[in-house]
Design an enzyme around this catalytic site. Sequence first.
Site, mmCIF file in Angstrom:
data_model
loop_
_atom_site.group_PDB
_atom_site.id
_atom_site.type_symbol
_atom_site.label_atom_id
_atom_site.label_comp_id
_atom_site.label_asym_id
_atom_site.label_seq_id
_atom_site.Cartn_x
_atom_site.Cartn_y
_atom_site.Cartn_z
ATOM 1 N N ASN A 123 -10.620 -6.284 55.153
ATOM 2 C CA ASN A 123 -11.851 -5.506 55.294
ATOM 3 C C ASN A 123 -13.114 -6.317 55.011
ATOM 4 O O ASN A 123 -14.145 -6.119 55.653
ATOM 5 C CB ASN A 123 -11.802 -4.254 54.419
ATOM 6 N N GLY A 196 -5.997 -5.869 47.945
ATOM 7 C CA GLY A 196 -5.395 -5.102 49.022
ATOM 8 C C GLY A 196 -5.095 -3.687 48.587
ATOM 9 O O GLY A 196 -5.682 -3.168 47.629
ATOM 10 N N SER A 197 -4.164 -3.063 49.277
ATOM 11 C CA SER A 197 -3.842 -1.664 49.020
ATOM 12 C C SER A 197 -2.981 -1.511 47.776
ATOM 13 O O SER A 197 -2.342 -2.456 47.312
ATOM 14 C CB SER A 197 -3.107 -1.068 50.224
ATOM 15 N N GLU A 218 -6.686 -6.471 42.691
ATOM 16 C CA GLU A 218 -7.870 -5.693 43.050
ATOM 17 C C GLU A 218 -7.444 -4.723 44.145
ATOM 18 O O GLU A 218 -7.216 -5.124 45.283
ATOM 19 C CB GLU A 218 -9.001 -6.615 43.524
ATOM 20 N N CYS A 252 -13.337 -0.802 49.663
ATOM 21 C CA CYS A 252 -12.522 -0.249 48.577
ATOM 22 C C CYS A 252 -13.356 0.499 47.544
ATOM 23 O O CYS A 252 -12.835 1.377 46.847
ATOM 24 C CB CYS A 252 -11.714 -1.353 47.896
ATOM 25 N N GLU A 344 -6.546 7.514 49.638
ATOM 26 C CA GLU A 344 -7.805 6.854 49.952
ATOM 27 C C GLU A 344 -8.013 6.840 51.459
ATOM 28 O O GLU A 344 -7.117 6.477 52.228
ATOM 29 C CB GLU A 344 -7.791 5.422 49.406
#
Length: 466
Positions: A123, A196-197, A218, A252, A344
């Site tokens: 992203n 990432g996720s 993160e 995020c 999310e």
Amino acid sequence: MVQVLETSSHKIQEIRQRQREFFRSGQTLDIAFRKRQLMGLRNSIREHEEELLRALEKDLGKSEFEAFSNEIGLVYAEIRHALKNLKRWSKARRIGVELYLRPGTGRIFPEPYGSALIIGPWNYPMQLLFLPAVGAISAGNCIVLKPSELASHTAEVSRKIIESAFPPEYGAIVQGGPEVSRELIDQNFDYLFFTGSVGVGKKVMEAASVHLTPLTLELGGKSPAFVHRSADIELAARKIAFAKYNNAGQTCVAPDYVLVDTAVERPFLEALDRTITEFYGARPRNSTAYGRIINMKNFNRLETLMNRTEGKLFHGGERDSGELYIEPSVYDNISWDDPLMEDELFGPILPVISYTSLEESIRRVADGPKPLAAYIFARDSKAASSISRAFPFGGGGVNSALLHVASHKLPFGGVGSSGMGRYHGKASFDTFSHYKSMLHQPSSFDMKLAYPHKKLSMSMVRKIFS
């Protein structure tokens, strides 16, 4: 799409071994050496800046302004900040010790872990790969970067930047998909930094646990924005719209949903409607300031949510799979059980939940996973302070949204399921450093009474430690 050639297992092992040997040479311990590497990285980015801007536009539809301000510029600023402060950060600290350890002094000094593996997301494919790299370099580590294969154009320019700036035994870049990431983690790097996720983060942590590799995660989560009845409604609408629709919502720390007092719900929605049109025009698909969804998989995921929601479409709703375009969209009349509230969103969809009881809304947020960010809009400072302390989250702002991540002086990171560890500025240096503690005593001092063959009375022991 640029073809991403996967690095072979043998090549990855070779890179790891060469970096291990280079680190053991001691060159990275020299502060002047680290500064030269930071300047080399900065120069290489500048040489490839135009390529980066084009790559970010191809991958995510980023405008030149958004690409520079959100990605390249932040890395330049991080390098400048590190160069200015590196000497001070690297100094050993002298610490006074307890009376029973004297004569003696304590010293704490930072040392690098060794070779750091940094796995970046798609992203913000430049910023979130290079920003932690600045911290790793500043702390004296060798680095291996793994860019996201989904942002393939940016990954290719990133490869050129790293290969131009560093020899592979010091700084390398490895391309490929999830299998390559797993192969890298299996190589037992000295530190691992992953963005990432949440789902992938769990797998990364599990894989790292095999070697007990220290790591930073993160991740993300459903980050709320509170609009209190005392809020400046126009200000809240502008800042929430900016934070939500920047990078087409693929951020995020974007506000994932809004909790608004019923007393100001209608004025807020109307202000949001005006603001979105002001930012992106009547047809955002024609705006050069508005981005696109990364790929068809994520487009389909978001479109499915838009089709499933039981909320009422207040603004937007247009989408075009051919362009990977989803208009900035707002839904009201949202319940806590709505499909938009399950996970999310990571896209340009903003659910709005109205509340009559602030305490009940806070309880609902507190009962869920700990978010990466939270934002509070209120003129009432006591109310803002009360909300910000009522539940745990990574970081955020009062009458501000998103911009806390732009500060070198505010450590950034999650808590609980939204991540662990922190970085930015000095926090990046700290993350990639092991702080070694040493007690120094003069060679002439021998604490004879503490040895087993000596008798130290219990009364003396109690006096020393009580």
